[in-house]
Design a protein around this motif. Structure first.
Motif, PDB file in Angstrom:
ATOM      1  N   TYR A  81       6.590  22.718 -30.140  1.00  0.00           N
ATOM      2  CA  TYR A  81       6.481  23.607 -28.993  1.00  0.00           C
ATOM      3  C   TYR A  81       7.809  24.327 -28.767  1.00  0.00           C
ATOM      4  CZ  TYR A  81       2.404  20.673 -28.000  1.00  0.00           C
ATOM      5  OH  TYR A  81       1.222  19.998 -28.075  1.00  0.00           O
ATOM      6  N   LYS A 101      10.612  26.114 -26.214  1.00  0.00           N
ATOM      7  CA  LYS A 101      11.099  25.654 -24.912  1.00  0.00           C
ATOM      8  C   LYS A 101      10.204  26.157 -23.791  1.00  0.00           C
ATOM      9  CE  LYS A 101      16.010  25.076 -26.059  1.00  0.00           C
ATOM     10  NZ  LYS A 101      17.398  25.503 -25.736  1.00  0.00           N
ATOM     11  N   GLU A 113       6.938  24.091 -23.946  1.00  0.00           N
ATOM     12  CA  GLU A 113       7.179  22.706 -23.532  1.00  0.00           C
ATOM     13  C   GLU A 113       7.253  22.599 -22.007  1.00  0.00           C
ATOM     14  OE1 GLU A 113       7.309  18.847 -24.290  1.00  0.00           O
ATOM     15  OE2 GLU A 113       7.677  20.153 -26.015  1.00  0.00           O
ATOM     16  N   LYS A 114       7.928  23.536 -21.382  1.00  0.00           N
ATOM     17  CA  LYS A 114       8.081  23.528 -19.926  1.00  0.00           C
ATOM     18  C   LYS A 114       6.731  23.644 -19.233  1.00  0.00           C
ATOM     19  CE  LYS A 114      10.266  26.063 -16.122  1.00  0.00           C
ATOM     20  NZ  LYS A 114      11.100  27.244 -15.763  1.00  0.00           N
ATOM     21  N   THR A 172       3.841  22.700 -20.351  1.00  0.00           N
ATOM     22  CA  THR A 172       2.924  21.583 -20.617  1.00  0.00           C
ATOM     23  C   THR A 172       3.130  20.430 -19.641  1.00  0.00           C
ATOM     24  OG1 THR A 172       4.414  20.479 -22.188  1.00  0.00           O
ATOM     25  CG2 THR A 172       2.876  22.126 -23.081  1.00  0.00           C
ATOM     26  N   LYS A 206      -2.240  20.604 -24.173  1.00  0.00           N
ATOM     27  CA  LYS A 206      -1.196  19.600 -23.965  1.00  0.00           C
ATOM     28  C   LYS A 206      -1.042  19.282 -22.483  1.00  0.00           C
ATOM     29  CE  LYS A 206       2.471  17.072 -25.012  1.00  0.00           C
ATOM     30  NZ  LYS A 206       2.320  15.702 -25.541  1.00  0.00           N
TER      31      LYS A 206
END
Length: 573
Positions: free
Chosen positions: A242, A244, A247-248, A250, A274
Motif C-alpha cells: 500500500y 502511504k 495505508e492511511k 485503510t 482492507k
C-alpha cells in the motif's frame, strides 16, 4: 441433540439478546431434534436476519419467525392484514415476514434456488415456514383466529343467499366468491399449517420426511455458505504494497466520517477492502458494504479475499443499495403500497417507489429494532443520491459508527449535481475529499492513457479537475489483445462466435473472459447462447436474470420491487 450455531451459551451473552421466546424455542428444538439437524440463530443474509433457521442435509430447511406477542392486543381484518387494537394501526403480518424471508432465499440469496424452482414448481417446497407464538396455547390461537374465520364464512353465506335470491348476477357473484374464498384459505393456511404454539412445538416439521432428490447437495452447500460462512486465513490473501496515502485510509476508527476519491486504477476498492477487514477486527461486528448495483459485488469480495488477515466471511454484507433498502422495508414492517393505476407502468412505478420509499428520508420513522452497523462503506458514491446517504446514516449507522464514501466523480454517469470542489455533491458531515491520484492499472506506453487524457481534456475540462496530475504508474499485468471490430449488434450469435474464435486463437482461459454491454436484453441472449449452444456449453456468472428466469411467469410488480429494475451501468456476463 441438534447442533446450535452459535452455541447456546454464546447466544445468551450476545449484545443483541435473544427474546424469551427465542431462547425457549432454541432450547426445546435442540433437545427435540437429533444431531443431523443444524439450528441457526439470527444468521446474517446481506441485511436480513431471520430469527431461527433449521436445516437437515436430506430433509430441507425450516424458517421460524418468533413472536412474544400477547395476541389480545391484535386483530386480523378480512384482507388477512394484522392490526393493533389500541389505535387501529396496521402492523407487519408475521406470516408475511417469514414468507418474505423464504422468497428472498430464492430470489436474492442462495444461488441455484430460483433456477431450480423454475424447472420444477415442487422445488418451492424445500423451505417450510412457521411463526412461533411463545405466549399462546393452541386453543388460544384458534380462539384468536375464530372472529375473522367466522366473519369470512358469514360473508360467503350471505353472498350465496343474494345469488339464490337473484339479487346479483353470476359474473359478479363468482368474482366476489373467489375473493372471499381466497382470503379464507390464506387465513386458515396461516392458522393450521404455519403457526406453532408453545404446547405444539413438536408439530414443526421439515419439508420432507426422508431424503429428497429436490434438496441436493449443491443446494445444501449453498445454504451452508451463508449459515456457516467459511473462515478466511491470512495465507489465503496475497502480499499487497500500500502507498502511504492508501495505508492511511485503510485505518478504521470509531465516529469517523470520510470520503475518498481517486482516478481509475488508484486502488479505491483495495483500500475499501482492507478498511472493511480492519473495521471488523476493531469492533468485532458486521460491516455493511453497499454498491450502487450488483456488478461490483463479486469484485469487492475478491478484493476482500486478497487481504492477508484472519476473518470470518460472515462479517461482511455486500449488497446494492436498492436491494438493501428493499430487504429492510420488509424486515422492519414497512409495507410497499402501490396504486393500482401504475402497477403495470414501469416508468411510473419506478418513479413512485423511488420517491416514496428508496429516497424517502422518513421511510423508517417509527420502526423499532433496526440493526445498526458499526461500519458502513459505500462504493461508487458518485452514483448515489444525497437522500440515500442520509437514510443510511440516520437509520443504519451506530451512534459511534464509521461511514466512508468511495467514488470517482468522472464516472458520474447519472449526472448527479457537483459541489464547489467540482466533485459529486453529497451530504455535509464527511469533510473534504481524500484523494488517490496514482493509477496502477495501465502500462506507461499504453495507447489507452493518451485516449483517456484526450477524452478528459475534451469533455471534463469545464466540469471536473483532470486526473493526470502525477505520472501513471506501471501496471501489474499486460494489456492483452487490443482490437476493434464492427459487428451487427442485433446478431448475438455472430458476436458469440467471434468471441470464442478469439478465445480459441489466443488460448484464453474461460475464467479470464468478461463480456460487457449497455443493453441487458442483448447480454441475456448472449449468456443464453454461451450456456446452451453445444459448441460452447460454458458456465457463466451474470449480474442479471437468466433468459429462463426473465421469461418465467414472475409477476412484473415483484420483479421491479424485489429485483431492482432501476437504471444500471453496463451489465456483465
Amino acid at each position: 441433540m441438534a447442533k446450535v450455531f452459535p452455541e447456546l451459551e454464546i447466544i445468551k451473552d450476545l449484545k443483541r439478546k435473544p427474546t424469551e421466546g427465542e431462547l425457549f424455542l432454541l432450547e426445546e428444538l435442540s433437545e427435540y431434534f437429533d444431531e443431523s439437524v443444524e439450528i441457526y440463530f439470527e444468521p446474517f443474509f446481506n441485511g436480513e436476519r431471520p430469527d431461527i433457521i433449521l436445516m437437515d442435509k436430506n430433509r430441507g430447511v425450516i424458517i421460524v419467525e418468533v413472536k412474544d406477542w400477547n395476541l389480545e392486543h391484535y386483530y386480523i381484518d378480512e384482507r388477512n392484514k394484522w392490526n393493533i387494537k389500541k389505535n387501529n394501526s396496521r402492523t407487519r403480518s408475521p406470516f408475511a415476514q417469514v414468507f418474505s424471508y423464504k422468497n428472498n432465499m430464492f430470489n436474492l440469496h442462495i444461488n441455484g434456488l430460483l433456477e431450480s424452482k423454475l424447472k420444477d414448481k415442487q422445488f418451492y417446497k424445500v423451505i417450510s415456514c412457521y411463526v412461533y407464538f411463545h405466549k399462546q396455547s393452541r386453543s388460544q390461537l384458534i380462539q384468536f383466529y375464530a372472529p375473522i374465520i367466522n366473519e369470512l364464512k358469514k360473508k360467503l353465506d350471505d353472498l350465496n343467499t343474494t345469488f339464490i335470491n337473484k339479487e346479483i348476477n353470476f359474473l359478479a357473484y363468482e368474482k366476489k366468491r373467489e375473493w372471499i374464498n381466497s382470503k379464507l384459505k390464506k387465513v386458515e393456511r396461516d392458522l393450521y399449517k404455519h403457526s406453532i404454539s408453545k404446547d405444539g412445538i413438536r408439530n414443526l416439521k421439515f419439508p420432507f420426511s426422508t431424503s429428497s432428490q429436490l434438496f441436493t447437495k449443491e443446494i445444501y452447500e449453498g445454504f451452508l455458505r451463508y449459515l456457516q460462512p467459511p473462515h478466511h486465513y491470512a495465507q489465503e490473501g496475497r502480499p499487497l504494497n500500500y502507498t502511504k496515502a492508501q495505508e492511511k485510509l485503510t485505518l478504521s476508527e470509531a465516529n469517523k466520517r470520510e470520503k475518498v476519491r481517486g482516478v481509475a486504477g488508484s486502488g479505491k476498492s483495495t483500500v475499501l477492502a482492507k478498511r472493511a477487514v480492519n473495521a471488523h477486527q476493531r469492533h468485532g461486528g458486521n460491516v455493511l458494504i453497499l454498491t450502487y448495483n450488483l456488478t461490483l459485488r463479486m469484485y469487492l469480495r475478491d478484493k476482500i479475499n486478497e487481504v492477508r488477515e484472519d476473518f470470518s466471511w460472515g462479517a461482511f454484507g455486500i449488497i446494492n443499495y436498492h436491494r438493501f433498502i428493499g430487504l429492510s422495508l420488509s424486515s422492519y414492517g414497512v409495507e410497499i403500497e402501490v396504486p393500482e393505476a401504475i402497477k403495470d407502468d414501469k416508468e411510473q412505478l419506478t418513479e413512485y417507489l423511488e420517491k416514496n420509499y428508496y429516497s424517502n428520508e422518513s421511510v423508517f420513522e417509527g420502526c423499532s429494532g433496526i440493526e445498526k452497523f458499526n461500519t458502513i462503506l459505500v462504493d461508487e458514491v458518485q452514483d448515489y443520491k444525497p437522500q440515500w446517504i442520509k437514510i443510511l446514516r440516520k437509520y443504519f449507522l451506530a451512534d459511534d459508527g464509521e461511514m466512508v464514501l468511495f467514488g470517482d466523480e468522472k464516472q458520474n454517469i447519472y449526472d448527479r449535481e457537483t459541489d464547489d470542489e467540482r466533485t459529486t455533491k453529497l451530504v455535509h458531515g464527511f469533510g473534504r475529499w481524500n484523494k488517490l491520484t496514482k493509477s496502477f492499472r495501465y502500462k506507461e506506453d499504453s495507447h489507452i492513457i493518451k485516449l483517456a487524457k484526450d477524452f478528459q481534456e475534451t469533455y471534463f475540462l469545464e466540469s471536473y479537475d483532470l486526473d493526470f496530475t502525477e505520472n501513471v504508474q506501471p501496471s501489474l499485468a499486460g494489456l492483452g489483445i487490443n482490437q476493434c471490430v464492427i459487428c451487427n449488434l442485433e446478431d448475438q450469435q455472430s458476436i458469440v462466435d467471434y468471441v470464442f474464435s478469439m478465445v480459441k486463437r489466443e488460448s484464453i482461459h474461460p475464467n479470464d473472459i468478461v463480456i460487457l454491454s449497455s443493453k441487458i436484453a442483448q447480454m441475456r441472449e448472449i449468456d443464453y447462447l454461451i450456456r446452451k449452444d453445444s459448441r460452447y456449453n460454458e458456465r457463466t456468472l451474470t449480474t442479471f436474470e437468466t433468459k429462463e428466469a426473465f421469461e418465467s411467469p414472475t409477476v412484473f410488480f415483484n420483479r421491479v420491487v424485489q429485483k431492482n429494475c432501476f437504471k444500471q451501468p453496463p451489465y456483465y456476463a
